[in-house]
Design a protein around this motif. Structure first.
Motif, PDB file in Angstrom:
ATOM      1  N   ALA A  76       0.836  -1.205   0.000  1.00 56.76           N
ATOM      2  CA  ALA A  76       0.000   0.000   0.000  1.00 56.76           C
ATOM      3  C   ALA A  76       0.871   1.256   0.000  1.00 56.76           C
ATOM      4  O   ALA A  76       0.548   2.241  -0.674  1.00 56.76           O
ATOM      5  N   GLU A  77       1.970   1.233   0.738  1.00 54.28           N
ATOM      6  CA  GLU A  77       2.892   2.369   0.733  1.00 54.28           C
ATOM      7  C   GLU A  77       3.481   2.579  -0.657  1.00 54.28           C
ATOM      8  O   GLU A  77       3.580   3.716  -1.131  1.00 54.28           O
ATOM      9  N   ALA A  78       3.869   1.493  -1.314  1.00 48.70           N
ATOM     10  CA  ALA A  78       4.432   1.582  -2.665  1.00 48.70           C
ATOM     11  C   ALA A  78       3.385   2.122  -3.632  1.00 48.70           C
ATOM     12  O   ALA A  78       3.691   2.973  -4.489  1.00 48.70           O
ATOM     13  N   ARG A  79       2.161   1.658  -3.507  1.00 45.77           N
ATOM     14  CA  ARG A  79       1.086   2.142  -4.370  1.00 45.77           C
ATOM     15  C   ARG A  79       0.860   3.636  -4.160  1.00 45.77           C
ATOM     16  O   ARG A  79       0.690   4.394  -5.112  1.00 45.77           O
ATOM     17  N   GLY A  80       0.901   4.083  -2.910  1.00 43.36           N
ATOM     18  CA  GLY A  80       0.753   5.503  -2.609  1.00 43.36           C
ATOM     19  C   GLY A  80       1.870   6.328  -3.217  1.00 43.36           C
ATOM     20  O   GLY A  80       1.645   7.427  -3.748  1.00 43.36           O
ATOM     21  N   TYR A  81       3.068   5.802  -3.161  1.00 41.14           N
ATOM     22  CA  TYR A  81       4.218   6.479  -3.753  1.00 41.14           C
ATOM     23  C   TYR A  81       4.031   6.614  -5.260  1.00 41.14           C
ATOM     24  O   TYR A  81       4.246   7.683  -5.837  1.00 41.14           O
ATOM     25  N   LEU A  82       3.611   5.535  -5.914  1.00 44.27           N
ATOM     26  CA  LEU A  82       3.363   5.582  -7.356  1.00 44.27           C
ATOM     27  C   LEU A  82       2.228   6.540  -7.702  1.00 44.27           C
ATOM     28  O   LEU A  82       2.279   7.254  -8.703  1.00 44.27           O
ATOM     29  N   TYR A  83       1.211   6.579  -6.862  1.00 44.31           N
ATOM     30  CA  TYR A  83       0.088   7.484  -7.087  1.00 44.31           C
ATOM     31  C   TYR A  83       0.569   8.938  -7.061  1.00 44.31           C
ATOM     32  O   TYR A  83       0.178   9.738  -7.908  1.00 44.31           O
ATOM     33  N   ARG A  84       1.422   9.271  -6.084  1.00 45.49           N
ATOM     34  CA  ARG A  84       1.952  10.637  -5.997  1.00 45.49           C
ATOM     35  C   ARG A  84       2.776  10.984  -7.246  1.00 45.49           C
ATOM     36  O   ARG A  84       2.671  12.083  -7.782  1.00 45.49           O
ATOM     37  N   ILE A  85       3.585  10.043  -7.708  1.00 39.38           N
ATOM     38  CA  ILE A  85       4.384  10.282  -8.916  1.00 39.38           C
ATOM     39  C   ILE A  85       3.465  10.496 -10.118  1.00 39.38           C
ATOM     40  O   ILE A  85       3.678  11.412 -10.928  1.00 39.38           O
ATOM     41  N   CYS A  86       2.430   9.674 -10.241  1.00 39.48           N
ATOM     42  CA  CYS A  86       1.482   9.813 -11.355  1.00 39.48           C
ATOM     43  C   CYS A  86       0.784  11.166 -11.303  1.00 39.48           C
ATOM     44  O   CYS A  86       0.608  11.824 -12.339  1.00 39.48           O
ATOM     45  N   ALA A  87       0.391  11.588 -10.115  1.00 44.93           N
ATOM     46  CA  ALA A  87      -0.287  12.883  -9.967  1.00 44.93           C
ATOM     47  C   ALA A  87       0.647  14.023 -10.360  1.00 44.93           C
ATOM     48  O   ALA A  87       0.224  14.978 -11.037  1.00 44.93           O
ATOM     49  N   GLN A  88       1.901  13.939  -9.974  1.00 44.93           N
ATOM     50  CA  GLN A  88       2.869  14.963 -10.354  1.00 44.93           C
ATOM     51  C   GLN A  88       3.081  14.970 -11.869  1.00 44.93           C
ATOM     52  O   GLN A  88       3.177  16.032 -12.488  1.00 44.93           O
ATOM     53  N   TRP A  89       3.166  13.811 -12.452  1.00 42.28           N
ATOM     54  CA  TRP A  89       3.347  13.694 -13.898  1.00 42.28           C
ATOM     55  C   TRP A  89       2.146  14.274 -14.640  1.00 42.28           C
ATOM     56  O   TRP A  89       2.302  15.021 -15.608  1.00 42.28           O
ATOM     57  N   ASP A  90       0.942  13.933 -14.179  1.00 41.87           N
ATOM     58  CA  ASP A  90      -0.275  14.464 -14.796  1.00 41.87           C
ATOM     59  C   ASP A  90      -0.313  15.982 -14.700  1.00 41.87           C
ATOM     60  O   ASP A  90      -0.689  16.665 -15.662  1.00 41.87           O
ATOM     61  N   ALA A  91       0.080  16.526 -13.555  1.00 43.90           N
ATOM     62  CA  ALA A  91       0.105  17.983 -13.383  1.00 43.90           C
ATOM     63  C   ALA A  91       1.121  18.623 -14.325  1.00 43.90           C
ATOM     64  O   ALA A  91       0.851  19.681 -14.922  1.00 43.90           O
ATOM     65  N   ALA A  92       2.272  17.982 -14.494  1.00 43.57           N
ATOM     66  CA  ALA A  92       3.292  18.515 -15.403  1.00 43.57           C
ATOM     67  C   ALA A  92       2.789  18.506 -16.842  1.00 43.57           C
ATOM     68  O   ALA A  92       3.025  19.465 -17.603  1.00 43.57           O
ATOM     69  N   ILE A  93       2.096  17.453 -17.239  1.00 40.88           N
ATOM     70  CA  ILE A  93       1.538  17.378 -18.591  1.00 40.88           C
ATOM     71  C   ILE A  93       0.505  18.479 -18.798  1.00 40.88           C
ATOM     72  O   ILE A  93       0.472  19.127 -19.850  1.00 40.88           O
ATOM     73  N   GLU A  94      -0.337  18.694 -17.803  1.00 43.00           N
ATOM     74  CA  GLU A  94      -1.353  19.745 -17.911  1.00 43.00           C
ATOM     75  C   GLU A  94      -0.707  21.121 -18.014  1.00 43.00           C
ATOM     76  O   GLU A  94      -1.168  21.976 -18.782  1.00 43.00           O
ATOM     77  N   ARG A  95       0.362  21.373 -17.261  1.00 43.07           N
ATOM     78  CA  ARG A  95       1.067  22.662 -17.350  1.00 43.07           C
ATOM     79  C   ARG A  95       1.656  22.819 -18.755  1.00 43.07           C
ATOM     80  O   ARG A  95       1.598  23.916 -19.331  1.00 43.07           O
ATOM     81  N   ARG A  96       2.167  21.760 -19.298  1.00 44.06           N
ATOM     82  CA  ARG A  96       2.753  21.800 -20.656  1.00 44.06           C
ATOM     83  C   ARG A  96       1.660  22.095 -21.688  1.00 44.06           C
ATOM     84  O   ARG A  96       1.861  22.900 -22.605  1.00 44.06           O
ATOM     85  N   ARG A  97       0.523  21.442 -21.550  1.00 41.71           N
ATOM     86  CA  ARG A  97      -0.597  21.690 -22.478  1.00 41.71           C
ATOM     87  C   ARG A  97      -1.049  23.143 -22.403  1.00 41.71           C
ATOM     88  O   ARG A  97      -1.339  23.766 -23.422  1.00 41.71           O
TER      89      ARG A  97
END
Length: 100
Positions: A76-97
């Motif tokens: 669950a901790e690993a999944r949470g870590y991956l979720y945070r990375i995905c959220a950061q990546w999604d935010a970066a993509i949105e800023r780029r768009r």
């Protein structure tokens, strides 16, 4: 969470298969984990030791055997870590768009 040991342990294909099998089937002995593979019990044991060191599995004695099971908290901790990375990546993509 120190995620590096978890992801390092999961970076091995056989260890990833072991984790998937334990998630799917529940607690299993080394004999059961060896079934259907071309790896020895000693090989499975080495992989389980690596997974245990990373905190992904734990074992209990049942007679002469050890029964291995997933350590759900660590996954669950690993999944949470991956979720945070995905959220950061999604935010970066949105800023780029928005920039483009």
């Amino acid at each position: 969470m120190d995620a590096a040991p978890v992801f390092a342990a999961l970076g091995d294909e056989m260890r990833l298969r072991i984790v998937a099998r334990l998630c799917e089937s529940g607690p299993l002995s080394i004999a059961r984990l060896t079934e259907g593979t071309r790896i020895s019990r000693q090989g499975i044991t080495k992989h389980l030791d690596a997974l245990s060191t990373a905190g992904l599995v734990r074992s209990e004695r049942a007679g002469r055997e050890r029964i291995w099971q997933i350590e759900t908290r660590r996954l669950a901790e690993a999944r949470g870590y991956l979720y945070r990375i995905c959220a950061q990546w999604d935010a970066a993509i949105e800023r780029r768009r928005a920039f483009v």
